[in-house]
Design an enzyme around this catalytic site. Sequence first.
Site, short mmCIF file in Angstrom:
data_model
loop_
_atom_site.label_atom_id
_atom_site.label_comp_id
_atom_site.label_asym_id
_atom_site.label_seq_id
_atom_site.Cartn_x
_atom_site.Cartn_y
_atom_site.Cartn_z
N GLU A 55 -2.05 -34.30 65.25
CA GLU A 55 -2.19 -35.45 66.13
C GLU A 55 -3.42 -35.36 67.03
OE1 GLU A 55 2.12 -34.86 65.06
OE2 GLU A 55 0.55 -33.55 65.89
N LYS A 68 11.59 -29.21 46.70
CA LYS A 68 12.36 -30.16 47.49
C LYS A 68 13.39 -30.86 46.60
CE LYS A 68 9.42 -31.57 51.35
NZ LYS A 68 8.70 -32.71 51.97
N ARG A 78 1.71 -35.23 71.79
CA ARG A 78 1.02 -33.99 71.42
C ARG A 78 -0.50 -34.13 71.50
NH1 ARG A 78 3.61 -31.36 66.21
NH2 ARG A 78 3.51 -29.51 67.51
#
Length: 627
Positions: free
Chosen positions: A364, A279, A392
């Site tokens: 979730e 990253k 979700r």
Amino acid sequence: MNTPLLDALHSPADLRALPVADLPRVAEELRAFLLDSVAHTGGHLSSNLGSVELTLALHYVFDTPHDRIVWDVGHQSYAHKILTGRRAAMSGLRQSGGIAGFPRRQESEYDAFGTGHSSTSISAALGMTEAFRQTGSARRAVAVIGDGAMTAGMAFEALNNAGATDLPLLVVLNDNDMSISPNVGALSTYLARLMSGRFYAAARRAGEKVLSVAPPIRELARRAEEHMKGMVMPGTLFEEFGFNYIGPIDGHDLDVLLETLRNIKQLSGPQFLHVVTRKGKGYEPAEANPCLYHGVSRFDPAQGIAESSGGKPTYTRIFGDWLCDMAAADARLVGITPAMREGSGLVRFSQTYPKRYHDVGIAEQHALTYAAGLACEGVKPVVAIYSTFLQRAYDQLVHDIALQNLPVMLAIDRAGLVGADGPTHAGSFDLSFLRCIPNMLIAAPSDENECRRLLTTAFLHNGPSAVRYPRGSGVGAVLEPGLEPLAIGKGIVRRRGHDIALIAFGSLVHPALRAAEQLDASVADMRFVKPLDLDLLRELALRHSLLVTLEENAIAGGAGSAVAEALTAMGFAIPLLHLGLPDRFIEHGDPAQMLADCGLDAAGIETRIRARYVLQQRTMMPIAQER
């Protein structure tokens, strides 16, 4: 001075016309353009800097848009946008009228699938691959998924389904959370090249045919192969799902990426390529602190981003401070997040109470049922979750929490419009889908102090509860210390006026107050969506000739609908005007302008009420509720 290669790239076809030797230079130019562009517009930076070479290799090897690339989440797709004809449009990224920060099918034929939420890529790409099979097409679909998104159950559901087929699906795991030591990296790169080659695949098929007459020997050979792979790579799991695992390889080495992808393109059946990237690649501050540079506002690349900033505290920070204060007062409290520690304001809590902090990954559904299990045994869980991500886990909220009336508290961040992230991240529906669930307590604070007090109220409630608050800063109320709760189901009149009463929820209380000054209207801060303050509604209905409900939520089924239902049940036939989010997805842009466009700033509220009130006086008849 050489002419920039990027200037001549208007489509992936232009990229594929370049010799391989030019691709490292394209990567360098692309990375420099990304840094400069995102510094001017804001957006996701670290993930995009890390996926430059992978993006180039995929578009170089596969025949896009004939072949499909599905980006998981899509926050790493900026290089993809630039290479597919949207370089000039990057100056309007995430701005009103500009291109989105995530892939969108209506934006480009190269955006194969609209994304924004995680862990959907494998399912979508598998569906596309099956559609190609049914239509007799030789097209390919590639799912590019990050290591974070691989923590979600949906990704493994899709792997399980795909591994049971013979479809030529390619899943690319973009792993930016680990590093490869030089020795292991060299060995695994060699093995990846070997095992993605046609010679290896052909030899394996021939060996299986020969050994099929002697099952015990075939099983021994299979175990030996798996053992060899397991010593140098984490591929055994994916092999068990039915994929041919290849990698890990260096995701910044274009030669290796291109050769491996070309080899894989010739193979049949499900393929899993493990790519390791970094990253923030190429920009030292982002490499050193990828979380800080994950999502950025405008900044000067030469100066970098400051770790902290002043100004009014955000609602997210209000929640994070409250969580630490309540944890100090009640040892039963635990904090849960589905991989959103920074975004949900849990950094300080995670450091102060590490044993009471639980990051469950991008999961979730699991987060809510895990909280339900904790609540069954006397623990008091607080689930910090964005409104858009709560969608979700709806079944878990209904079935595992509300049906059992368990004391799980939801701290719902990003309620309402969220600005540049657009409709995929907007919290437009939580009041509508929460208030229909039995046993729920739902609160919407109008300022910082109400937020703290309603969080306490919800936490102390012996049942499921939710407190929803918007993105960004509050109104600047002076914070009061302490953990005093409010009376459940009781609102307050903020302003006394005549004829018109504004019944406001949460973030629209203060715009309502400003509009009311011009209208000489009453304003009620309802505080609770469920239960509603029926006494206050009765009083307002008796004293006024027009009631106006205001909410930063979809009008359909929202708080205004709850008010209408309550008044009908009490026998009132008073005219109602419902103001809220319209029945469409609201595009990205400046948050204040987005509210104004929906008529939910003070001026818009005043204008719409004046039009309705004049019309009502002319007709002297109740008017159908505005939708």
